[in-house]
Design an enzyme around this catalytic site. Structure first.
Site, PDB file in Angstrom:
ATOM      1  N   GLU A  25       0.825  -1.219   0.000  1.00 25.26           N
ATOM      2  CA  GLU A  25       0.000   0.000   0.000  1.00 25.26           C
ATOM      3  C   GLU A  25       0.859   1.269   0.000  1.00 25.26           C
ATOM      4  O   GLU A  25       2.056   1.221   0.283  1.00 25.26           O
ATOM      5  CB  GLU A  25      -0.944   0.019   1.201  1.00 25.26           C
ATOM      6  CG  GLU A  25      -0.230   0.069   2.543  1.00 25.26           C
ATOM      7  CD  GLU A  25      -1.117   0.626   3.660  1.00 25.26           C
ATOM      8  OE1 GLU A  25      -1.589   1.772   3.531  1.00 25.26           O
ATOM      9  OE2 GLU A  25      -1.305  -0.078   4.665  1.00 25.26           O
ATOM     10  N   LYS A  87      -5.556  10.832   0.866  1.00 21.57           N
ATOM     11  CA  LYS A  87      -5.665   9.462   1.373  1.00 21.57           C
ATOM     12  C   LYS A  87      -6.885   8.855   0.694  1.00 21.57           C
ATOM     13  O   LYS A  87      -8.003   9.348   0.846  1.00 21.57           O
ATOM     14  CB  LYS A  87      -5.837   9.521   2.892  1.00 21.57           C
ATOM     15  CG  LYS A  87      -6.021   8.191   3.571  1.00 21.57           C
ATOM     16  CD  LYS A  87      -6.166   8.408   5.080  1.00 21.57           C
ATOM     17  CE  LYS A  87      -6.971   7.304   5.698  1.00 21.57           C
ATOM     18  NZ  LYS A  87      -7.483   7.669   7.030  1.00 21.57           N
ATOM     19  N   VAL A 107      -5.456   0.290   2.933  1.00 20.62           N
ATOM     20  CA  VAL A 107      -5.642  -1.161   2.811  1.00 20.62           C
ATOM     21  C   VAL A 107      -6.823  -1.433   1.871  1.00 20.62           C
ATOM     22  O   VAL A 107      -6.751  -2.284   0.977  1.00 20.62           O
ATOM     23  CB  VAL A 107      -5.872  -1.798   4.210  1.00 20.62           C
ATOM     24  CG1 VAL A 107      -6.358  -3.236   4.086  1.00 20.62           C
ATOM     25  CG2 VAL A 107      -4.591  -1.725   5.033  1.00 20.62           C
ATOM     26  N   ASP A 139     -17.175   5.610  13.781  1.00 22.70           N
ATOM     27  CA  ASP A 139     -15.937   5.576  12.993  1.00 22.70           C
ATOM     28  C   ASP A 139     -15.408   4.149  12.901  1.00 22.70           C
ATOM     29  O   ASP A 139     -14.769   3.649  13.833  1.00 22.70           O
ATOM     30  CB  ASP A 139     -14.895   6.518  13.610  1.00 22.70           C
ATOM     31  CG  ASP A 139     -13.696   6.706  12.694  1.00 22.70           C
ATOM     32  OD1 ASP A 139     -13.581   5.984  11.673  1.00 22.70           O
ATOM     33  OD2 ASP A 139     -12.862   7.579  13.002  1.00 22.70           O
ATOM     34  N   SER A 141     -13.359   1.709  10.133  1.00 18.57           N
ATOM     35  CA  SER A 141     -12.596   1.785   8.884  1.00 18.57           C
ATOM     36  C   SER A 141     -13.246   0.975   7.762  1.00 18.57           C
ATOM     37  O   SER A 141     -13.721  -0.146   7.983  1.00 18.57           O
ATOM     38  CB  SER A 141     -11.181   1.270   9.117  1.00 18.57           C
ATOM     39  OG  SER A 141     -10.486   1.231   7.889  1.00 18.57           O
ATOM     40  N   ALA A 142     -13.186   1.541   6.570  1.00 18.82           N
ATOM     41  CA  ALA A 142     -13.662   0.831   5.372  1.00 18.82           C
ATOM     42  C   ALA A 142     -12.835  -0.435   5.119  1.00 18.82           C
ATOM     43  O   ALA A 142     -13.268  -1.324   4.377  1.00 18.82           O
ATOM     44  CB  ALA A 142     -13.600   1.751   4.159  1.00 18.82           C
ATOM     45  N   ASP A 143     -11.657  -0.529   5.762  1.00 18.87           N
ATOM     46  CA  ASP A 143     -10.819  -1.729   5.579  1.00 18.87           C
ATOM     47  C   ASP A 143     -11.588  -2.996   5.963  1.00 18.87           C
ATOM     48  O   ASP A 143     -11.407  -4.053   5.343  1.00 18.87           O
ATOM     49  CB  ASP A 143      -9.557  -1.656   6.448  1.00 18.87           C
ATOM     50  CG  ASP A 143      -8.590  -0.563   6.022  1.00 18.87           C
ATOM     51  OD1 ASP A 143      -8.813   0.073   4.974  1.00 18.87           O
ATOM     52  OD2 ASP A 143      -7.602  -0.341   6.765  1.00 18.87           O
ATOM     53  N   LYS A 160      -3.287  -1.416  15.753  1.00 20.33           N
ATOM     54  CA  LYS A 160      -2.801  -0.636  16.898  1.00 20.33           C
ATOM     55  C   LYS A 160      -3.928  -0.441  17.896  1.00 20.33           C
ATOM     56  O   LYS A 160      -5.098  -0.334  17.502  1.00 20.33           O
ATOM     57  CB  LYS A 160      -2.355   0.740  16.424  1.00 20.33           C
ATOM     58  CG  LYS A 160      -1.142   0.709  15.559  1.00 20.33           C
ATOM     59  CD  LYS A 160      -0.564   2.112  15.410  1.00 20.33           C
ATOM     60  CE  LYS A 160       0.728   2.081  14.637  1.00 20.33           C
ATOM     61  NZ  LYS A 160       0.542   2.230  13.196  1.00 20.33           N
TER      62      LYS A 160
HETATM   63  N1  PSU Z   1      -2.928   1.710  10.719  1.00 19.92           N
HETATM   64  C1  PSU Z   1      -1.591   1.658  10.849  1.00 19.92           C
HETATM   65  N2  PSU Z   1      -0.834   2.161   9.859  1.00 19.92           N
HETATM   66  C2  PSU Z   1      -1.366   2.690   8.718  1.00 19.92           C
HETATM   67  C3  PSU Z   1      -2.780   2.723   8.598  1.00 19.92           C
HETATM   68  C4  PSU Z   1      -3.514   2.220   9.607  1.00 19.92           C
HETATM   69  O1  PSU Z   1      -1.102   1.175  11.854  1.00 19.92           O
HETATM   70  O2  PSU Z   1      -0.639   3.160   7.850  1.00 19.92           O
HETATM   71  C5  PSU Z   1      -3.384   3.269   7.346  1.00 19.92           C
HETATM   72  C6  PSU Z   1      -3.690   2.134   6.361  1.00 19.92           C
HETATM   73  O3  PSU Z   1      -3.536   2.627   5.046  1.00 19.92           O
HETATM   74  C7  PSU Z   1      -5.149   1.851   6.640  1.00 19.92           C
HETATM   75  C8  PSU Z   1      -5.670   3.229   6.906  1.00 19.92           C
HETATM   76  O4  PSU Z   1      -5.820   1.214   5.574  1.00 19.92           O
HETATM   77  O5  PSU Z   1      -4.646   3.872   7.646  1.00 19.92           O
HETATM   78  C9  PSU Z   1      -6.973   3.212   7.656  1.00 19.92           C
HETATM   79  O6  PSU Z   1      -7.498   4.499   7.730  1.00 19.92           O
HETATM   80  P1  PSU Z   1      -8.985   4.730   8.317  1.00 19.92           P
HETATM   81  O7  PSU Z   1      -8.893   4.366   9.770  1.00 19.92           O
HETATM   82  O8  PSU Z   1      -9.266   6.163   8.094  1.00 19.92           O
HETATM   83  O9  PSU Z   1      -9.871   3.818   7.558  1.00 19.92           O
HETATM   84 MN    MN Z   2     -12.538   6.371   9.837  1.00 22.42          MN
END
Ligand code: PSU
Ligand code: MN
Length: 303
Positions: A25, A87, A107, A139, A141-143, A160
């Site tokens: 990524e 992003k 991701v 909140d 994540s879309a992941d 984390k």
């Molecule tokens: N968590 C980490 N390192 C990262 C990310 C998340 O420890 O670099 C990044 C990854 O690209 C992940 C994104 O897909 O943040 C998730 O962002 P959000 O929580 O806004 O979906």
């Molecule tokens: Mn988010």
């Protein structure tokens, strides 16, 4: 092939020959680490994949094109531009493509583009998940949704504890995403090897990872699989130190009213700032460790 996709010559040659390819990524480059360590790390991760017999395909959006395989110049550009690069999550791709803009893939979008290119496995550091307090902020994540709908194996070091790890696992269970511990029964918490939460299955070899992924495909499932590989013991951080930094980062985020897509990059940068170079070093080492497992597994996925 998708009309918006560009596969680099090296990656295309590997895919055409049925050779193993590992996706990487770019949000980790632009938003996850400071320059120039981010660029050095991105190149080192690519080298680790090559050393382990696979071809790296770092993924990003450049000038509205979905790229599977970047040049060193493109990696340097993404690292140097840092958080000024958008992003890019799932919802962002239509706008970036239409506007011919640049985006660092999370991701989620790395999985989308990897799958479009025919890449089955992807290595990174940590995934997004259910944030602490999600019961009021929503909140999430879309992941997690992407893991439920795109057939790519994601090798990470867990998540984390800026996130609510228990709720993240509940969400993945609901969505039918298998969470595998690589050489561990416990979900790793990125900087530390343990989180106190169990994984669904422990697997101890790339062969078994590949077998599970093949079975998932054979069952006709549409989703992917999450492999959590603990940071090597010698690079793990002291739990009390990292917990204190995370608590402080969370309270600063709250005080400053950080929300939406800014939350994760803000927390990541704060934790690095508060722990000095230590957390960055363990972050780099765990990504390299994941790249190695992904490359070893990629070699078995074609069979
Ligand atoms: N968590 C980490 N390192 C990262 C990310 C998340 O420890 O670099 C990044 C990854 O690209 C992940 C994104 O897909 O943040 C998730 O962002 P959000 O929580 O806004 O979906
Ligand atoms: Mn988010």
């Amino acid at each position: 092939m998708n009309q918006y996709l560009d596969i680099s010559p090296e990656v295309k040659e590997a895919l055409d020959a049925g050779k193993p390819v590992v996706a990487l990524e770019s949000t980790i480059i632009s938003h996850g680490m400071p320059y120039p360590k981010n660029v050095e790390t991105a190149l080192l991760v690519e080298q680790t994949i090559r050393d382990n017999g696979a071809t790296p395909a770092t993924i990003a959006v450049i000038g509205g094109r979905l790229k599977a395989g970047l040049t060193h110049e493109e990696i340097e550009y993404l690292g140097k531009t840092g958080r000024k690069v958008a992003k890019a999550s799932r919802r962002d791709l239509p706008a970036l493509v239409a506007r011919k803009a640049d985006g660092a893939t999370t991701v989620t979008t790395t999985m989308i583009i990897a799958h479009m290119a025919g890449i089955k496995i992807f290595a990174t550091g940590g995934i997004g998940g259910v944030h602490r307090g999600a019961e009021t902020t929503m909140d999430i994540s879309a992941d997690l949704e992407e893991l439920a709908q795109t057939p790519v194996m994601v090798v990470c070091a867990g998540a984390k504890s800026i996130l609510d790890l228990g709720l993240t696992l509940e969400y993945l269970e609901t969505k039918g995403v298998p969470v595998i511990g690589y050489g561990t029964d416990e979900l790793p918490a990125f900087y530390t090897r343990k989180s106190g939460f169990g994984v669904d299955y422990r697997v101890d070899s790339p062969e078994e990872l590949a077998a599970m992924f093949r079975a998932q495909r054979g069952l006709g499932y549409k989703g992917g699989m999450l492999v959590t590989n603990p940071v090597p013991e010698e690079y793990a951080m002291d739990k009390a130190t990292i917990d204190a930094a995370i608590e402080q980062a969370l309270s600063e985020a709250k005080a400053q009213g950080i929300h939406g897509k800014e939350t994760t990059p803000f927390l990541l940068a704060k934790v690095v700032e508060l722990t000095g170079g230590d957390s960055l070093e363990s972050n780099i080492k765990l990504v390299l460790n994941n790249a190695k497992v992904a490359a070893q597994t990629a070699k078995l996925l074609g069979e």
